[in-house]
Design a protein around this motif. Structure first.
Motif, PDB file in Angstrom:
ATOM      1  N   ASP A  71      -8.057 -19.913   0.761  1.00 45.59           N
ATOM      2  CA  ASP A  71      -8.094 -18.458   0.866  1.00 45.59           C
ATOM      3  C   ASP A  71      -8.829 -18.159   2.163  1.00 45.59           C
ATOM      4  OD1 ASP A  71      -8.293 -15.747   0.649  1.00 45.59           O
ATOM      5  OD2 ASP A  71      -8.972 -15.735  -1.430  1.00 45.59           O
ATOM      6  N   SER A  72      -8.085 -17.777   3.192  1.00 43.28           N
ATOM      7  CA  SER A  72      -8.647 -17.730   4.544  1.00 43.28           C
ATOM      8  C   SER A  72      -9.813 -16.768   4.683  1.00 43.28           C
ATOM      9  CB  SER A  72      -7.555 -17.369   5.556  1.00 43.28           C
ATOM     10  OG  SER A  72      -6.991 -16.104   5.257  1.00 43.28           O
ATOM     11  N   ASP A  73      -9.859 -15.722   3.872  1.00 47.67           N
ATOM     12  CA  ASP A  73     -10.978 -14.789   4.016  1.00 47.67           C
ATOM     13  C   ASP A  73     -12.199 -15.217   3.202  1.00 47.67           C
ATOM     14  OD1 ASP A  73     -10.100 -14.274   1.486  1.00 47.67           O
ATOM     15  OD2 ASP A  73      -9.961 -12.105   1.709  1.00 47.67           O
ATOM     16  N   LYS A  74     -12.167 -16.458   2.685  1.00 47.02           N
ATOM     17  CA  LYS A  74     -13.321 -16.969   1.946  1.00 47.02           C
ATOM     18  C   LYS A  74     -13.868 -18.268   2.546  1.00 47.02           C
ATOM     19  CE  LYS A  74     -12.409 -14.897  -2.587  1.00 47.02           C
ATOM     20  NZ  LYS A  74     -11.384 -13.949  -2.124  1.00 47.02           N
ATOM     21  N   ILE A  75     -13.332 -18.678   3.685  1.00 44.26           N
ATOM     22  CA  ILE A  75     -13.843 -19.891   4.326  1.00 44.26           C
ATOM     23  C   ILE A  75     -14.523 -19.507   5.638  1.00 44.26           C
ATOM     24  CG2 ILE A  75     -12.169 -21.456   3.282  1.00 44.26           C
ATOM     25  CD1 ILE A  75     -10.570 -21.346   5.888  1.00 44.26           C
ATOM     26  N   ALA A  76     -15.668 -20.123   5.883  1.00 46.10           N
ATOM     27  CA  ALA A  76     -16.435 -19.815   7.096  1.00 46.10           C
ATOM     28  C   ALA A  76     -16.097 -20.752   8.244  1.00 46.10           C
ATOM     29  CB  ALA A  76     -17.932 -19.893   6.799  1.00 46.10           C
ATOM     30  N   ASN A 200     -21.337 -20.917  10.871  1.00 43.80           N
ATOM     31  CA  ASN A 200     -20.919 -19.515  10.849  1.00 43.80           C
ATOM     32  C   ASN A 200     -21.178 -18.935   9.469  1.00 43.80           C
ATOM     33  OD1 ASN A 200     -19.515 -17.019  11.200  1.00 43.80           O
ATOM     34  ND2 ASN A 200     -17.686 -17.976  10.348  1.00 43.80           N
ATOM     35  N   GLN A 201     -21.968 -17.904   9.400  1.00 51.66           N
ATOM     36  CA  GLN A 201     -22.280 -17.244   8.132  1.00 51.66           C
ATOM     37  C   GLN A 201     -21.878 -15.770   8.145  1.00 51.66           C
ATOM     38  OE1 GLN A 201     -23.331 -18.917   5.608  1.00 51.66           O
ATOM     39  NE2 GLN A 201     -24.102 -20.821   6.517  1.00 51.66           N
ATOM     40  N   LEU A 202     -21.258 -15.332   9.241  1.00 47.46           N
ATOM     41  CA  LEU A 202     -21.035 -13.894   9.422  1.00 47.46           C
ATOM     42  C   LEU A 202     -19.573 -13.474   9.351  1.00 47.46           C
ATOM     43  CD1 LEU A 202     -23.457 -13.265  12.441  1.00 47.46           C
ATOM     44  CD2 LEU A 202     -23.866 -12.732  10.040  1.00 47.46           C
ATOM     45  N   PHE A 203     -18.684 -14.284   9.898  1.00 42.89           N
ATOM     46  CA  PHE A 203     -17.312 -13.825  10.114  1.00 42.89           C
ATOM     47  C   PHE A 203     -16.319 -14.587   9.250  1.00 42.89           C
ATOM     48  CE2 PHE A 203     -19.697 -13.196  14.060  1.00 42.89           C
ATOM     49  CZ  PHE A 203     -19.540 -11.822  14.218  1.00 42.89           C
ATOM     50  N   PHE A 204     -15.544 -13.827   8.494  1.00 45.20           N
ATOM     51  CA  PHE A 204     -14.485 -14.380   7.647  1.00 45.20           C
ATOM     52  C   PHE A 204     -13.193 -13.634   7.992  1.00 45.20           C
ATOM     53  CE2 PHE A 204     -18.472 -15.174   5.623  1.00 45.20           C
ATOM     54  CZ  PHE A 204     -18.344 -16.407   5.013  1.00 45.20           C
ATOM     55  N   MET A 205     -12.158 -14.396   8.363  1.00 43.14           N
ATOM     56  CA  MET A 205     -10.921 -13.800   8.867  1.00 43.14           C
ATOM     57  C   MET A 205      -9.892 -13.656   7.739  1.00 43.14           C
ATOM     58  SD  MET A 205     -11.976 -13.542  11.924  1.00 43.14           S
ATOM     59  CE  MET A 205     -13.064 -14.308  13.145  1.00 43.14           C
ATOM     60  N   LYS A 206      -9.338 -12.476   7.616  1.00 44.45           N
ATOM     61  CA  LYS A 206      -8.338 -12.253   6.577  1.00 44.45           C
ATOM     62  C   LYS A 206      -7.005 -12.898   6.959  1.00 44.45           C
ATOM     63  CE  LYS A 206      -6.039  -8.632   3.892  1.00 44.45           C
ATOM     64  NZ  LYS A 206      -5.887  -7.182   3.653  1.00 44.45           N
ATOM     65  N   HIS A 207      -6.508 -12.590   8.132  1.00 49.81           N
ATOM     66  CA  HIS A 207      -5.248 -13.175   8.602  1.00 49.81           C
ATOM     67  C   HIS A 207      -5.601 -14.301   9.566  1.00 49.81           C
ATOM     68  CE1 HIS A 207      -3.083  -9.946   6.684  1.00 49.81           C
ATOM     69  NE2 HIS A 207      -3.818  -9.063   7.318  1.00 49.81           N
ATOM     70  N   TYR A 208      -5.689 -15.489   9.025  1.00 45.63           N
ATOM     71  CA  TYR A 208      -6.241 -16.621   9.760  1.00 45.63           C
ATOM     72  C   TYR A 208      -5.250 -17.777   9.674  1.00 45.63           C
ATOM     73  CZ  TYR A 208      -9.906 -19.857  11.336  1.00 45.63           C
ATOM     74  OH  TYR A 208     -10.651 -20.773  12.042  1.00 45.63           O
TER      75      TYR A 208
END
Length: 415
Positions: A71-76, A200-208
């Motif tokens: 799930d791309s918006d849940k991986i750092a 990286n603890q800040l940015f999670f990409m939805k469409h990755y």
């Protein structure tokens, strides 16, 4: 007999394997025909050691299928970066690396011959001078060392740039964290974070599109050739991966699909005298050639033709007319249809041609490329004009086939 190792020598082979078996997930063990079944097992174990937390297994009639599921918006962090940290090296490689840094940490300048002598005298490490010189040039290209020519001799010294001197600036770590998860060369940012022991603890990409990491080495070579107006040589390839020779190409632009995430290389083929686009995810590592003297002229022609491309097709279909699509849409209740036509027409034009009737005109080099988009309006299409006779005939044939599949008989209710 050599034992199993998680380290890899040839990333190109691993890239093909990860893509076909784990990204697309459509192949099984019996489809592996590169070498022996044991090679498949070794590659599978290797990738499982990198991506174990992201793999899913499915039993089918063809065998067990293994694929990456994230799930791309849940991986750092892109899990495919791990493949780049498993390159193999020899004992001499790693020993030479640390000994050179140890000798040169005094900030002085040395020639390759001086360093070769110092390695032997101080550490009883015997290498030929050319091996040491090649390593120094490699480090110079990577920015680790600087060189200065004095007469016929070249002196090397360590670069005075250290990450700690730059990353103390406010907000710079956050910028590197963001860069580590961008779709182009994010591995560079990820490497900087790993070097500093950060994550990286800040940015999670939805469409990755994580698969782009596997293409970055190829794209870096392509962009370097493009900047220097050089040709590249590509092993010809197809969907079934049958190599049939080599193709000389002049890279012009990298195109990225906002729908599928696929990236394409737009190039000029001097031998055949035409433009062509290659899928980057299937392209083998190219070889950079000489300077292409007619680059500016070809680029000027390319800029004209890309304006008339609906997607990535750069082939000018002979005898094609502008494709006209007449759509029915209620202006009061279905304004969203009109907005979609206006938003997605790309290089086409939209005009109102009657009450609740709109016409999209696509003056594109390859009308056939637009037909998949055209078919998303089935049920609203009043008529199709222009293009080529073959395109129109194929469209109406597809409609007829679809009716036969789903329309049912005249006296039969559709279930």
């Amino acid at each position: 007999m050599a034992g199993f190792s998680e380290l890899i020598k040839n990333f190109e082979k691993t890239r093909d394997y990860v893509r076909d078996f784990f990204i697309y997930g459509y192949k099984v063990r019996n489809d592996f025909d590169k070498k022996s079944a044991r090679t498949y097992d070794d590659e599978k174990r290797r990738v499982e050691s990198w991506l174990g937390d992201y793999l899913v297994y499915d039993d089918s009639v063809r065998g067990k299928q293994v694929a990456i599921s994230v799930d791309s918006d849940k991986i750092a962090e892109n899990p495919l970066y791990q493949a780049f940290y498993t390159r193999s090296f020899t004992d001499n490689d790693i020993r030479l690396h640390f000994l050179l840094l140890d000798i040169m940490c005094d900030g002085e300048q040395y020639t390759a011959r001086q360093l070769t002598d110092m390695l032997y005298e101080g550490f009883q490490f015997s290498l030929d001078e050319q091996t040491v010189r090649n390593k120094l040039k490699e480090y110079e290209e990577e920015g680790i060392m600087l060189s200065e020519k004095r007469g016929r001799s070249v002196f090397f010294r360590l670069s005075g740039d250290f990450a700690e001197d730059w990353l103390d600036s406010e907000g710079l770590i956050d910028a590197v964290s963001f860069f580590s998860e961008t779709q182009e060369f994010g591995l560079v940012g990820n490497s900087i974070l790993k070097m500093l022991g950060l994550k990286n603890q800040l940015f999670f990409m939805k469409h990755y599109y994580i698969v782009h990491a596997l293409e970055d080495e190829v794209m870096l070579t392509v962009l370097d050739a493009m900047e220097k107006h050089r040709t590249i040589t590509i092993k010809s390839f197809s969907r079934i991966r049958e190599e049939k020779g080599e193709i000389a190409a002049v890279p012009l632009q990298v195109l990225s699909s906002v729908q599928t995430g696929r990236r394409f290389l737009a190039a000029w083929l001097p031998e055949s005298g035409r433009f062509f686009s290659f899928r980057l995810d299937y392209m083998p590592m190219p070889k950079v050639g000489g300077v292409f003297e007619e680059f500016d002229d070809v680029m000027a022609r390319y800029r004209k033709i890309i304006k008339r491309s609906f997607g990535v097709s750069l082939y000018e279909v002979e005898g094609a007319e502008p494709l006209r699509l007449v759509i029915s849409a209620d202006e009061e209740k279905e304004q969203f249809i009109v907005e979609r036509l206006r938003r997605e027409k790309r290089c086409g034009t939209l005009e109102k041609t009657g009450e609740n009737e709109f016409t999209v005109t696509l003056d594109v080099c390859d009308p056939n490329e637009a037909m998949k988009w055209v078919k998303t309006f089935i049920g609203r299409i009043k008529r199709i004009e222009g293009g080529t006779e073959g395109i129109r005939r194929r469209f109406y044939s597809d409609i007829e086939r679809m009716y036969q599949l789903y329309g049912g008989d005249s006296d039969e209710d559709i279930q």
